[in-house]
Design a protein around this motif. Structure first.
Motif, PDB file in Angstrom:
ATOM      1  N   VAL A   1     -26.787   7.070 -63.863  1.00 45.46           N
ATOM      2  CA  VAL A   1     -27.298   8.441 -63.720  1.00 45.46           C
ATOM      3  C   VAL A   1     -27.716   8.930 -65.107  1.00 45.46           C
ATOM      4  CG1 VAL A   1     -25.903   9.036 -61.698  1.00 45.46           C
ATOM      5  CG2 VAL A   1     -24.963   9.394 -63.986  1.00 45.46           C
TER       6      VAL A   1
ATOM      7  N   LEU B   1     -30.790  12.542 -58.523  1.00 43.80           N
ATOM      8  CA  LEU B   1     -29.829  13.289 -57.722  1.00 43.80           C
ATOM      9  C   LEU B   1     -30.565  14.337 -56.892  1.00 43.80           C
ATOM     10  CD1 LEU B   1     -26.950  13.847 -60.308  1.00 43.80           C
ATOM     11  CD2 LEU B   1     -27.473  11.836 -58.899  1.00 43.80           C
TER      12      LEU B   1
ATOM     13  N   THR C   1     -28.699  19.961 -53.393  1.00 39.42           N
ATOM     14  CA  THR C   1     -27.636  20.036 -52.391  1.00 39.42           C
ATOM     15  C   THR C   1     -28.076  20.719 -51.109  1.00 39.42           C
ATOM     16  OG1 THR C   1     -26.839  22.071 -53.409  1.00 39.42           O
ATOM     17  CG2 THR C   1     -25.816  20.024 -54.118  1.00 39.42           C
TER      18      THR C   1
ATOM     19  N   PRO D   1     -23.398   5.014 -54.375  1.00 36.37           N
ATOM     20  CA  PRO D   1     -24.253   6.176 -54.137  1.00 36.37           C
ATOM     21  C   PRO D   1     -24.633   6.298 -52.672  1.00 36.37           C
ATOM     22  CG  PRO D   1     -25.566   4.379 -55.022  1.00 36.37           C
ATOM     23  CD  PRO D   1     -24.135   3.906 -55.019  1.00 36.37           C
TER      24      PRO D   1
ATOM     25  N   PHE E   1     -27.378   7.874 -50.415  1.00 34.40           N
ATOM     26  CA  PHE E   1     -28.716   8.358 -50.718  1.00 34.40           C
ATOM     27  C   PHE E   1     -29.570   8.552 -49.471  1.00 34.40           C
ATOM     28  CE2 PHE E   1     -28.728   3.733 -51.099  1.00 34.40           C
ATOM     29  CZ  PHE E   1     -29.862   3.337 -50.393  1.00 34.40           C
TER      30      PHE E   1
ATOM     31  N   ASP F   1     -33.113   9.701 -53.225  1.00 33.93           N
ATOM     32  CA  ASP F   1     -32.312  10.703 -53.931  1.00 33.93           C
ATOM     33  C   ASP F   1     -30.847  10.595 -53.507  1.00 33.93           C
ATOM     34  OD1 ASP F   1     -34.632  11.573 -55.085  1.00 33.93           O
ATOM     35  OD2 ASP F   1     -34.817  13.380 -53.860  1.00 33.93           O
ATOM     36  N   VAL F   2     -29.943  10.611 -54.472  1.00 31.99           N
ATOM     37  CA  VAL F   2     -28.512  10.495 -54.192  1.00 31.99           C
ATOM     38  C   VAL F   2     -27.981  11.845 -53.723  1.00 31.99           C
ATOM     39  CG1 VAL F   2     -26.247   9.900 -55.118  1.00 31.99           C
ATOM     40  CG2 VAL F   2     -28.277   8.688 -55.925  1.00 31.99           C
TER      41      VAL F   2
ATOM     42  N   ILE G   1     -22.938  15.670 -53.877  1.00 33.51           N
ATOM     43  CA  ILE G   1     -23.465  15.414 -55.213  1.00 33.51           C
ATOM     44  C   ILE G   1     -23.352  16.623 -56.133  1.00 33.51           C
ATOM     45  CG2 ILE G   1     -25.880  16.126 -54.906  1.00 33.51           C
ATOM     46  CD1 ILE G   1     -24.568  12.855 -56.486  1.00 33.51           C
ATOM     47  N   GLU G   2     -23.187  17.820 -55.583  1.00 32.75           N
ATOM     48  CA  GLU G   2     -23.087  19.018 -56.426  1.00 32.75           C
ATOM     49  C   GLU G   2     -21.944  18.901 -57.432  1.00 32.75           C
ATOM     50  OE1 GLU G   2     -20.992  22.459 -54.197  1.00 32.75           O
ATOM     51  OE2 GLU G   2     -21.960  21.258 -52.638  1.00 32.75           O
TER      52      GLU G   2
ATOM     53  N   ARG H   1     -23.077  16.736 -60.277  1.00 29.14           N
ATOM     54  CA  ARG H   1     -24.008  17.509 -61.108  1.00 29.14           C
ATOM     55  C   ARG H   1     -23.248  18.350 -62.132  1.00 29.14           C
ATOM     56  NH1 ARG H   1     -29.228  18.205 -60.261  1.00 29.14           N
ATOM     57  NH2 ARG H   1     -30.249  17.433 -58.379  1.00 29.14           N
TER      58      ARG H   1
END
Length: 264
Positions: free
Chosen positions: A67, A135, A138, A215, A217, A223-224, A253-254, A257
């Motif tokens: 990432v 990524l 969300t 991941p 996706f 996109d993951v 994924i948030e 991030r």
């Protein structure tokens, strides 16, 4: 002869179009995934420890993926050991597909950890960066949408060959569920219920030991949208079950991030 009304004929045409569309969509999704996998796989790594005097020298612990700038690797916190046997020259490493045959391993160090969401970031200590995965936003994640994940299921037995599984987001559900009986409570679940609501993705797909850190996706864009997790989620979500349910989960994924924002 009586003419056939236009509206029944239109309904027949619409029904035929719907059937054709339903048959076309899975083919389209499969084609997208076939196109994406050559881009996804170079970003997938096996996480483990390496000790030259040990047999085998590489001990597989889980999956990770590149990432950020390509020098960061995301995985589950429970995959990364708290310590390594430095006196025996054991180090934390990642291996890319094919490295197992060549004996190549790249040393990494843990640079960030979020124990509350079971996420960790590792940084490569040398060599070229890996191709990072994008990524997703969300707000795009919805129940019923198609997903895929790539990792190393039972990697210590099946080898370092990335394997991809498909499914859907079956539910977006709280990680901690109130229990009917106080005997079913444990300290981890109590902490989950007393803190802010932490929702995870419940998947209609089968993951295996070794998929932790893979991941999750979007099979159309790559996109993951999440990080696969079994051990951490099941410790609260399914703590009262005597047998594994076979249900798979992923961390949204948030949370990754936010962890990335503190490192970059």
């Amino acid at each position: 002869m009586t003419a056939t009304p236009a509206w029944p004929r239109r309904r027949v045409l619409l029904a035929g179009a719907a059937v054709a569309l339903a048959a076309w969509m899975p083919q389209r999704a499969a084609a997208d995934l076939v196109r994406l996998l050559p881009q996804i796989k170079p970003s997938i790594v096996a996480v483990g420890t390496y000790q030259r005097t040990r047999s085998p020298a590489f001990r597989f612990l889980g999956t990770g993926f590149a990432v950020g700038d390509g020098r960061l690797v995301a995985t589950n916190a429970h995959v990364v050991p708290e310590t390594t046997a430095n006196e025996q020259m054991e180090v934390l490493v990642v291996m890319s597909p094919g490295d197992e045959q060549t004996g190549m391993a790249r040393q990494v160090v843990r640079v960030a950890s979020d124990r509350g969401h079971d996420l960790a970031l590792l940084r490569l200590q040398g060599g070229p960066p890996l191709p990072p995965l994008p990524l997703a936003a969300t707000e795009r994640v919805q129940e019923g949408q198609a997903v895929a994940f790539t990792g190393f299921p039972i990697g210590n037995v099946l080898g370092m060959t990335p394997v991809t599984h498909r499914g859907i987001i079956a539910a977006i559900t709280p990680i901690g569920i109130p229990q009917a009986n106080s005997r079913d409570l444990n300290p981890v679940l109590v902490r989950r219920l007393s803190s802010e609501v932490f929702r995870v993705y419940q998947l209609d797909a089968t993951a295996y030991p070794g998929n932790s850190g893979s991941p999750l996706f979007d099979p159309e864009t790559g996109d993951v949208i999440g990080v696969m997790n079994m051990v951490f989620v099941k410790s609260t979500k399914e703590s009262v079950l005597t047998d594994p349910s076979g249900i798979s989960y992923a961390i949204p994924i948030e949370h990754l991030r936010k962890l990335l924002a503190n490192v970059q």
